[in-house]
Design a protein around this motif. Structure first.
Motif, PDB file in Angstrom:
ATOM      1  N   ALA A 280      15.251 -19.080  34.733  1.00 28.81           N
ATOM      2  CA  ALA A 280      13.940 -19.438  35.290  1.00 28.81           C
ATOM      3  C   ALA A 280      14.034 -19.723  36.780  1.00 28.81           C
ATOM      4  CB  ALA A 280      13.385 -20.655  34.552  1.00 28.81           C
ATOM      5  N   SER A 281      15.108 -20.403  37.183  1.00 24.63           N
ATOM      6  CA  SER A 281      15.282 -20.713  38.596  1.00 24.63           C
ATOM      7  C   SER A 281      15.434 -19.448  39.425  1.00 24.63           C
ATOM      8  CB  SER A 281      16.510 -21.615  38.774  1.00 24.63           C
ATOM      9  OG  SER A 281      16.723 -21.921  40.128  1.00 24.63           O
TER      10      SER A 281
ATOM     11  N   ASP B  95      18.340 -31.386  26.442  1.00 22.77           N
ATOM     12  CA  ASP B  95      17.944 -31.413  25.027  1.00 22.77           C
ATOM     13  C   ASP B  95      17.660 -32.857  24.639  1.00 22.77           C
ATOM     14  OD1 ASP B  95      17.360 -30.405  22.531  1.00 22.77           O
ATOM     15  OD2 ASP B  95      19.421 -30.556  21.825  1.00 22.77           O
ATOM     16  N   TYR B  96      16.448 -33.311  24.936  1.00 22.92           N
ATOM     17  CA  TYR B  96      16.181 -34.748  24.863  1.00 22.92           C
ATOM     18  C   TYR B  96      16.351 -35.356  23.469  1.00 22.92           C
ATOM     19  CZ  TYR B  96      11.419 -33.199  23.598  1.00 22.92           C
ATOM     20  OH  TYR B  96      10.343 -32.609  23.008  1.00 22.92           O
TER      21      TYR B  96
ATOM     22  N   LEU C  87      22.695 -27.040  24.403  1.00 21.44           N
ATOM     23  CA  LEU C  87      22.798 -27.333  25.833  1.00 21.44           C
ATOM     24  C   LEU C  87      23.060 -26.063  26.637  1.00 21.44           C
ATOM     25  CD1 LEU C  87      24.828 -30.655  26.266  1.00 21.44           C
ATOM     26  CD2 LEU C  87      22.434 -30.223  26.818  1.00 21.44           C
ATOM     27  N   LEU C  88      23.955 -25.211  26.149  1.00 24.47           N
ATOM     28  CA  LEU C  88      24.248 -23.953  26.841  1.00 24.47           C
ATOM     29  C   LEU C  88      23.024 -23.050  26.871  1.00 24.47           C
ATOM     30  CD1 LEU C  88      27.849 -23.194  25.517  1.00 24.47           C
ATOM     31  CD2 LEU C  88      27.207 -23.923  27.818  1.00 24.47           C
ATOM     32  N   LEU C  89      22.294 -23.011  25.776  1.00 23.90           N
ATOM     33  CA  LEU C  89      21.070 -22.209  25.725  1.00 23.90           C
ATOM     34  C   LEU C  89      20.069 -22.697  26.768  1.00 23.90           C
ATOM     35  CD1 LEU C  89      19.292 -20.063  24.354  1.00 23.90           C
ATOM     36  CD2 LEU C  89      18.600 -21.819  22.706  1.00 23.90           C
ATOM     37  N   LEU C  90      19.918 -24.013  26.875  1.00 27.26           N
ATOM     38  CA  LEU C  90      18.995 -24.565  27.862  1.00 27.26           C
ATOM     39  C   LEU C  90      19.482 -24.296  29.286  1.00 27.26           C
ATOM     40  CD1 LEU C  90      18.123 -27.963  26.155  1.00 27.26           C
ATOM     41  CD2 LEU C  90      16.532 -26.094  26.627  1.00 27.26           C
ATOM     42  N   ALA C  91      20.795 -24.390  29.495  1.00 23.13           N
ATOM     43  CA  ALA C  91      21.343 -24.119  30.824  1.00 23.13           C
ATOM     44  C   ALA C  91      21.059 -22.686  31.246  1.00 23.13           C
ATOM     45  CB  ALA C  91      22.847 -24.401  30.836  1.00 23.13           C
TER      46      ALA C  91
END
Length: 348
Positions: free
Chosen positions: A104-105, A141-142, A94-98
């Motif tokens: 990206a933003s 992280d679906y 989750l932290l990696l995705l955040a």
């Protein structure tokens, strides 16, 4: 005493089975992009690999804890152990995705789906509630929806295992029959069979988790266990038949194959090179697919490449990337967390 009768004994064929299931789920998800195997067949039913994990989870937990003590402290100790096994890897991804979404933003890149970076959905995943019917869709992280329902199973496991081990042989078989009937109803009433994740996932999970628990009880009650080839043959037949008749039949086949792998007279899957190692890595392999998928999807979108035109190349590249990231997460997060748990609670 067989390995099955010793709760401290490892069951390496079941670890190898986790490797097979991880490959099956990965191939299913990769095929959605690469279309190397079409929509049907074995690969097209790869979402049922998760059902295999649910069966295995109930079985292995009951093998390790056949009669959990019914005290508040014992409950808390069990839940803590399960949380430490689940949560560090989940939180790390989750932290990696955040970080990826924030980066990206900042560069002006927005997620292709707004829910992918939704704060409410992030909170649900942090609290492991995203598989309980509260989530609005495939976010963050679906694959963690399945970890959420596993956590629900862990919360109820001490009581469930205690109840299951009060059944006699007839009661155990009756309970299994009820579970199969419930799963068949879910399969028949769902427009997508057992491919349920954010909505209806608990209806899919609990009969399978309970079937894993009850299999341990049944094997303990049988005066003489049949040769492993008998449930194995039945499992292979049901597995093949299920692709035509429905997901619940396939899960019944997986249950029979679990029986075979838990009671072999000689190694079955462990003789296949790399499967035990992949099985030991299966949890991070499953969890890190999302960040790898996002990177490859961005590559395809940016370069205007059609991944289906070189599906074999991209399949190898995606799998190698998943293995590498899974190894990093296991080395830096999962294994240190487990070592810390073992050091603090040597009795677990």
């Amino acid at each position: 005493m067989s390995a099955l009768d010793d709760r401290r004994a490892d069951l390496p064929d079941l670890t190898a089975a986790r490797g097979v299931l991880a490959l099956w789920v990965f191939a299913y998800h990769a095929n959605l992009h690469l279309d190397f195997a079409g929509a049907g067949g074995v690969i097209g039913h790869g979402y049922l690999g998760v059902d295999g994990f649910f069966l295995l989870s109930g079985f292995v937990l009951t093998h390790r804890h056949p009669d959990p003590p019914q005290t508040v402290s014992a409950y808390a100790q069990f839940w803590w152990k399960r949380l430490v096994r689940l949560y560090p890897t989940h939180l790390a991804v989750l932290l990696l995705l955040a970080v990826a979404y924030l980066t990206a933003s900042a560069g002006g890149i927005r997620p292709h789906h707004a829910l992918r970076a939704d704060g409410h959905e992030l909170l649900l995943q942090i609290l492991l509630l995203n598989g309980w019917g509260f989530s609005r869709g495939w976010t963050w992280d679906y694959p963690s929806w399945s970890i959420s329902v596993e956590w629900a199973g862990y919360l109820l496991f001490p009581l469930g295992a205690w109840a299951a081990f009060r059944f006699d042989r007839r009661g155990t078989i009756a309970a299994l029959a009820v579970g199969v009937a419930c799963l068949e109803v879910v399969d028949r009433t769902s427009s997508s069979g057992l491919n349920l994740s954010y909505h209806g996932a608990l209806l899919r999970f609990f009969p399978e988790f309970a079937a894993g628990i009850l299999l341990v009880r049944l094997l303990h009650l049988l005066p003489r266990r049949p040769p492993a080839w008998i449930p194995g043959t039945a499992g292979a037949f049901l597995l093949a038949l299920g692709f035509a008749l429905g997901d619940a039949v396939t899960v019944a086949g997986l249950w029979c194959l679990l029986w075979t792998l838990a009671t072999p007279r000689a190694p079955i899957l462990t003789s296949v090179p790399g499967l035990v190692a992949l099985g030991a890595l299966s949890y991070p392999v499953y969890m890190v697919y999302t960040p790898v998928e996002l990177v490859f999807a961005r590559i395809w979108a940016t370069t205007h490449l059609n991944p289906t035109e070189s599906s074999s190349y991209w399949l190898v590249a995606m799998f190698a990337s998943v293995l590498l990231l899974a190894w990093i997460v296991a080395t830096l997060v999962e294994r240190p967390a487990l070592r810390s748990l073992a050091a603090r609670r040597p009795d677990l």
